[in-house]
Design a protein around this motif. Structure first.
Motif, PDB file in Angstrom:
ATOM      1  N   ASP A 119       0.804  -1.222   0.000  1.00  0.00           N
ATOM      2  CA  ASP A 119       0.000   0.000   0.000  1.00  0.00           C
ATOM      3  C   ASP A 119       0.839   1.275   0.000  1.00  0.00           C
ATOM      4  OD1 ASP A 119      -2.276  -1.528  -0.032  1.00  0.00           O
ATOM      5  OD2 ASP A 119      -2.500  -1.514   2.149  1.00  0.00           O
ATOM      6  N   ASN A 120       1.992   1.234   0.703  1.00  0.00           N
ATOM      7  CA  ASN A 120       2.788   2.458   0.847  1.00  0.00           C
ATOM      8  C   ASN A 120       3.979   2.474  -0.113  1.00  0.00           C
ATOM      9  OD1 ASN A 120       4.211   0.433   2.077  1.00  0.00           O
ATOM     10  ND2 ASN A 120       4.919   1.667   3.804  1.00  0.00           N
ATOM     11  N   PHE A 121       3.780   1.927  -1.303  1.00  0.00           N
ATOM     12  CA  PHE A 121       4.856   1.875  -2.295  1.00  0.00           C
ATOM     13  C   PHE A 121       5.425   3.265  -2.583  1.00  0.00           C
ATOM     14  CE2 PHE A 121       5.682   2.695  -6.846  1.00  0.00           C
ATOM     15  CZ  PHE A 121       6.921   2.096  -6.924  1.00  0.00           C
ATOM     16  N   LYS A 122       6.761   3.328  -2.577  1.00  0.00           N
ATOM     17  CA  LYS A 122       7.450   4.553  -2.955  1.00  0.00           C
ATOM     18  C   LYS A 122       8.512   4.209  -3.990  1.00  0.00           C
ATOM     19  CE  LYS A 122       6.795   7.188   1.311  1.00  0.00           C
ATOM     20  NZ  LYS A 122       7.464   7.925   2.398  1.00  0.00           N
ATOM     21  N   PHE A 123       8.492   4.930  -5.097  1.00  0.00           N
ATOM     22  CA  PHE A 123       9.448   4.640  -6.161  1.00  0.00           C
ATOM     23  C   PHE A 123      10.880   4.802  -5.670  1.00  0.00           C
ATOM     24  CE2 PHE A 123      12.113   5.872  -9.765  1.00  0.00           C
ATOM     25  CZ  PHE A 123      11.905   4.772 -10.589  1.00  0.00           C
ATOM     26  N   SER A 124      11.119   5.765  -4.770  1.00  0.00           N
ATOM     27  CA  SER A 124      12.468   5.993  -4.262  1.00  0.00           C
ATOM     28  C   SER A 124      13.004   4.753  -3.545  1.00  0.00           C
ATOM     29  CB  SER A 124      12.492   7.197  -3.312  1.00  0.00           C
ATOM     30  OG  SER A 124      11.574   7.025  -2.268  1.00  0.00           O
ATOM     31  N   PHE A 125      12.117   4.034  -2.829  1.00  0.00           N
ATOM     32  CA  PHE A 125      12.529   2.810  -2.145  1.00  0.00           C
ATOM     33  C   PHE A 125      12.901   1.737  -3.161  1.00  0.00           C
ATOM     34  CE2 PHE A 125      10.989  -0.960   0.597  1.00  0.00           C
ATOM     35  CZ  PHE A 125      12.295  -1.209   1.022  1.00  0.00           C
ATOM     36  N   LEU A 126      12.063   1.596  -4.209  1.00  0.00           N
ATOM     37  CA  LEU A 126      12.353   0.638  -5.273  1.00  0.00           C
ATOM     38  C   LEU A 126      13.695   0.953  -5.919  1.00  0.00           C
ATOM     39  CD1 LEU A 126      11.524  -1.623  -7.292  1.00  0.00           C
ATOM     40  CD2 LEU A 126      10.370   0.155  -8.625  1.00  0.00           C
ATOM     41  N   LEU A 127      13.920   2.221  -6.204  1.00  0.00           N
ATOM     42  CA  LEU A 127      15.157   2.648  -6.849  1.00  0.00           C
ATOM     43  C   LEU A 127      16.367   2.331  -5.979  1.00  0.00           C
ATOM     44  CD1 LEU A 127      16.592   4.219  -9.135  1.00  0.00           C
ATOM     45  CD2 LEU A 127      16.156   6.308  -7.849  1.00  0.00           C
ATOM     46  N   PHE A 128      16.285   2.698  -4.686  1.00  0.00           N
ATOM     47  CA  PHE A 128      17.421   2.494  -3.787  1.00  0.00           C
ATOM     48  C   PHE A 128      17.718   1.019  -3.608  1.00  0.00           C
ATOM     49  CE2 PHE A 128      19.380   2.085   0.429  1.00  0.00           C
ATOM     50  CZ  PHE A 128      20.442   2.961   0.287  1.00  0.00           C
ATOM     51  N   HIS A 129      16.673   0.216  -3.355  1.00  0.00           N
ATOM     52  CA  HIS A 129      16.887  -1.212  -3.137  1.00  0.00           C
ATOM     53  C   HIS A 129      17.470  -1.881  -4.379  1.00  0.00           C
ATOM     54  CE1 HIS A 129      16.269  -5.404  -2.098  1.00  0.00           C
ATOM     55  NE2 HIS A 129      15.720  -5.539  -3.295  1.00  0.00           N
ATOM     56  N   THR A 130      16.919  -1.554  -5.556  1.00  0.00           N
ATOM     57  CA  THR A 130      17.395  -2.185  -6.786  1.00  0.00           C
ATOM     58  C   THR A 130      18.848  -1.821  -7.062  1.00  0.00           C
ATOM     59  OG1 THR A 130      15.143  -2.064  -7.669  1.00  0.00           O
ATOM     60  CG2 THR A 130      16.899  -2.524  -9.231  1.00  0.00           C
ATOM     61  N   LEU A 131      19.202  -0.563  -6.804  1.00  0.00           N
ATOM     62  CA  LEU A 131      20.584  -0.128  -6.984  1.00  0.00           C
ATOM     63  C   LEU A 131      21.520  -0.885  -6.054  1.00  0.00           C
ATOM     64  CD1 LEU A 131      22.749   1.761  -8.132  1.00  0.00           C
ATOM     65  CD2 LEU A 131      22.097   3.435  -6.386  1.00  0.00           C
ATOM     66  N   ARG A 132      21.171  -0.946  -4.759  1.00  0.00           N
ATOM     67  CA  ARG A 132      22.040  -1.631  -3.793  1.00  0.00           C
ATOM     68  C   ARG A 132      22.200  -3.111  -4.126  1.00  0.00           C
ATOM     69  NH1 ARG A 132      23.123   0.183   1.369  1.00  0.00           N
ATOM     70  NH2 ARG A 132      24.578  -1.548   1.357  1.00  0.00           N
ATOM     71  N   SER A 133      21.106  -3.792  -4.424  1.00  0.00           N
ATOM     72  CA  SER A 133      21.179  -5.229  -4.696  1.00  0.00           C
ATOM     73  C   SER A 133      21.943  -5.507  -5.991  1.00  0.00           C
ATOM     74  CB  SER A 133      19.784  -5.850  -4.754  1.00  0.00           C
ATOM     75  OG  SER A 133      18.977  -5.220  -5.726  1.00  0.00           O
ATOM     76  N   THR A 134      21.813  -4.611  -6.973  1.00  0.00           N
ATOM     77  CA  THR A 134      22.560  -4.784  -8.223  1.00  0.00           C
ATOM     78  C   THR A 134      24.048  -4.587  -8.000  1.00  0.00           C
ATOM     79  OG1 THR A 134      20.672  -4.057  -9.556  1.00  0.00           O
ATOM     80  CG2 THR A 134      22.845  -3.956 -10.596  1.00  0.00           C
ATOM     81  N   LEU A 135      24.420  -3.610  -7.181  1.00  0.00           N
ATOM     82  CA  LEU A 135      25.833  -3.403  -6.867  1.00  0.00           C
ATOM     83  C   LEU A 135      26.416  -4.617  -6.155  1.00  0.00           C
ATOM     84  CD1 LEU A 135      25.712   0.329  -5.695  1.00  0.00           C
ATOM     85  CD2 LEU A 135      26.786  -0.552  -7.778  1.00  0.00           C
ATOM     86  N   ILE A 136      25.661  -5.181  -5.221  1.00  0.00           N
ATOM     87  CA  ILE A 136      26.118  -6.389  -4.520  1.00  0.00           C
ATOM     88  C   ILE A 136      26.267  -7.532  -5.508  1.00  0.00           C
ATOM     89  CG2 ILE A 136      25.468  -8.135  -2.817  1.00  0.00           C
ATOM     90  CD1 ILE A 136      24.093  -5.882  -1.231  1.00  0.00           C
ATOM     91  N   THR A 209      24.596 -11.160   3.914  1.00  0.00           N
ATOM     92  CA  THR A 209      26.013 -11.283   3.545  1.00  0.00           C
ATOM     93  C   THR A 209      26.906 -11.578   4.748  1.00  0.00           C
ATOM     94  OG1 THR A 209      26.374  -8.907   3.847  1.00  0.00           O
ATOM     95  CG2 THR A 209      25.675  -9.652   1.657  1.00  0.00           C
ATOM     96  N   GLY A 210      26.346 -11.451   5.960  1.00  0.00           N
ATOM     97  CA  GLY A 210      27.152 -11.651   7.161  1.00  0.00           C
ATOM     98  C   GLY A 210      27.898 -10.404   7.585  1.00  0.00           C
ATOM     99  N   LYS A 211      27.666  -9.299   6.866  1.00  0.00           N
ATOM    100  CA  LYS A 211      28.342  -8.038   7.173  1.00  0.00           C
ATOM    101  C   LYS A 211      27.307  -6.923   7.299  1.00  0.00           C
ATOM    102  CE  LYS A 211      32.452  -9.344   4.511  1.00  0.00           C
ATOM    103  NZ  LYS A 211      33.352  -8.949   3.389  1.00  0.00           N
ATOM    104  N   PRO A 212      27.575  -5.902   8.123  1.00  0.00           N
ATOM    105  CA  PRO A 212      26.638  -4.771   8.227  1.00  0.00           C
ATOM    106  C   PRO A 212      26.532  -4.028   6.902  1.00  0.00           C
ATOM    107  CG  PRO A 212      28.708  -4.266   9.339  1.00  0.00           C
ATOM    108  CD  PRO A 212      28.756  -5.718   8.987  1.00  0.00           C
ATOM    109  N   ALA A 213      25.351  -3.436   6.643  1.00  0.00           N
ATOM    110  CA  ALA A 213      25.124  -2.795   5.346  1.00  0.00           C
ATOM    111  C   ALA A 213      24.622  -1.364   5.448  1.00  0.00           C
ATOM    112  CB  ALA A 213      24.111  -3.622   4.540  1.00  0.00           C
ATOM    113  N   CYS A 214      24.340  -0.881   6.663  1.00  0.00           N
ATOM    114  CA  CYS A 214      23.664   0.416   6.800  1.00  0.00           C
ATOM    115  C   CYS A 214      24.644   1.580   6.923  1.00  0.00           C
ATOM    116  CB  CYS A 214      22.708   0.379   7.985  1.00  0.00           C
ATOM    117  SG  CYS A 214      21.447  -0.887   7.822  1.00  0.00           S
ATOM    118  N   PHE A 215      25.433   1.787   5.892  1.00  0.00           N
ATOM    119  CA  PHE A 215      26.428   2.845   5.914  1.00  0.00           C
ATOM    120  C   PHE A 215      25.796   4.219   5.703  1.00  0.00           C
ATOM    121  CE2 PHE A 215      28.724  -1.011   5.095  1.00  0.00           C
ATOM    122  CZ  PHE A 215      29.885  -0.853   5.845  1.00  0.00           C
ATOM    123  N   LEU A 216      24.699   4.266   4.971  1.00  0.00           N
ATOM    124  CA  LEU A 216      23.982   5.531   4.788  1.00  0.00           C
ATOM    125  C   LEU A 216      23.384   5.983   6.118  1.00  0.00           C
ATOM    126  CD1 LEU A 216      23.090   7.512   2.465  1.00  0.00           C
ATOM    127  CD2 LEU A 216      20.928   6.260   2.459  1.00  0.00           C
TER     128      LEU A 216
END
Length: 266
Positions: A119-136, A209-216
């Protein structure tokens, strides 16, 4: 001995101030040296011992790293014949071998089920998640860049969230997180400030991944509390969804170093 280095890895460091471009390091020996110096400053003979390479080989690589402005040295206070080497350039990120198997977290079905079909879809969330997962997926580490981005974001929102009472200031941060769909925060104020994040926007859907990811996030918290306390703080993420935890947990520890914020509100 040093840990085994990915033969295809590339690390990126900043140039000297005033110079354009970046320094790209590909040599496995140089990468081994840098991986050790990231943990601690080391004396020349220590580097030789831990790499298992000859003194002449290490000397050549250290000379090259110094000329590029990536490392430097100081003389040992107790023995001026010894040089202590350290990283003098900013680490910007790295590229490793890509994962040959596509991550579940970047497949269209996963994105639809977990992001689009809510219900609370935000394009910015989709963009950020897709970018991070693609980089990984591609083996690209931009954690230092994310940290710097977070610090800048923290400075940008500090004035909006500021209150002279640290408890009210913390409440404002919690409300900001909630209002913007960033997750549910709990902040415990003490000598060491503890921040717990549930439903974290930054890592909640990333692969484990076994490592922290919240650098932002860590960068944002660093700027917010450094600005408020007027002294630098160290932010350490000790729990993270990507480490298998059900929340993200940060410890914000003040240092004795003065911090000059862009805003002098308190």
């Amino acid at each position: 001995m040093a840990d085994k280095i990915d033969e295809k890895a590339i690390q990126i460091f900043s140039k000297n101030p005033g110079e354009l471009g970046v320094n790209v390091v590909k040599s496995p020996v140089k990468l081994t040296i840098l991986s050790m110096l990231k943990d601690t400053d080391m004396e020349f003979d220590e580097i030789v011992k831990n790499t298992g390479k000859s003194k002449s080989t290490i000397s050549v690589h250290l000379k090259s790293l110094r000329e590029d402005g990536i490392v430097n040295y100081r003389f040992d206070a107790n023995d001026h014949r010894k040089k202590i080497f350290y990283i003098s350039s900013k680490f910007l990120g790295e590229v490793k071998s890509a994962d040959p198997v596509e991550l579940e977290q970047r497949k269209a079905e996963f994105l639809f089920d977990n992001i689009l079909d809510v219900d609370n879809f935000k394009f910015s969330f989709l963009l950020f998640h897709t970018l991070r997962s693609t980089l990984i997926q591609e083996g690209i580490n931009i954690n230092p860049v994310l940290s710097e981005t977070g610090k800048n974001m923290g400075l940008a929102i500090y004035k909006k969230l500021y209150d002279e009472d640290i408890n009210k200031f913390s409440e404002n941060i919690i409300k900001f997180w909630d209002d913007n769909g960033l997750g549910d925060l709990e902040i415990e104020v003490g000598d060491i400030i503890e921040i717990t994040a549930y439903d974290c926007f930054e890592c909640g859907l990333l692969p484990k991944t076994g490592k922290p990811a919240c650098f932002l996030d860590a960068g944002i918290f660093e700027s917010l509390f450094s600005s408020f306390l007027k002294q630098k703080v160290d932010v350490t993420e000790i729990k993270c969804f990507t480490m298998g935890d059900n929340c993200c947990n940060f410890l914000v520890e003040p240092t004795n170093e003065t911090y000059n914020s862009s805003f002098d509100l308190n």
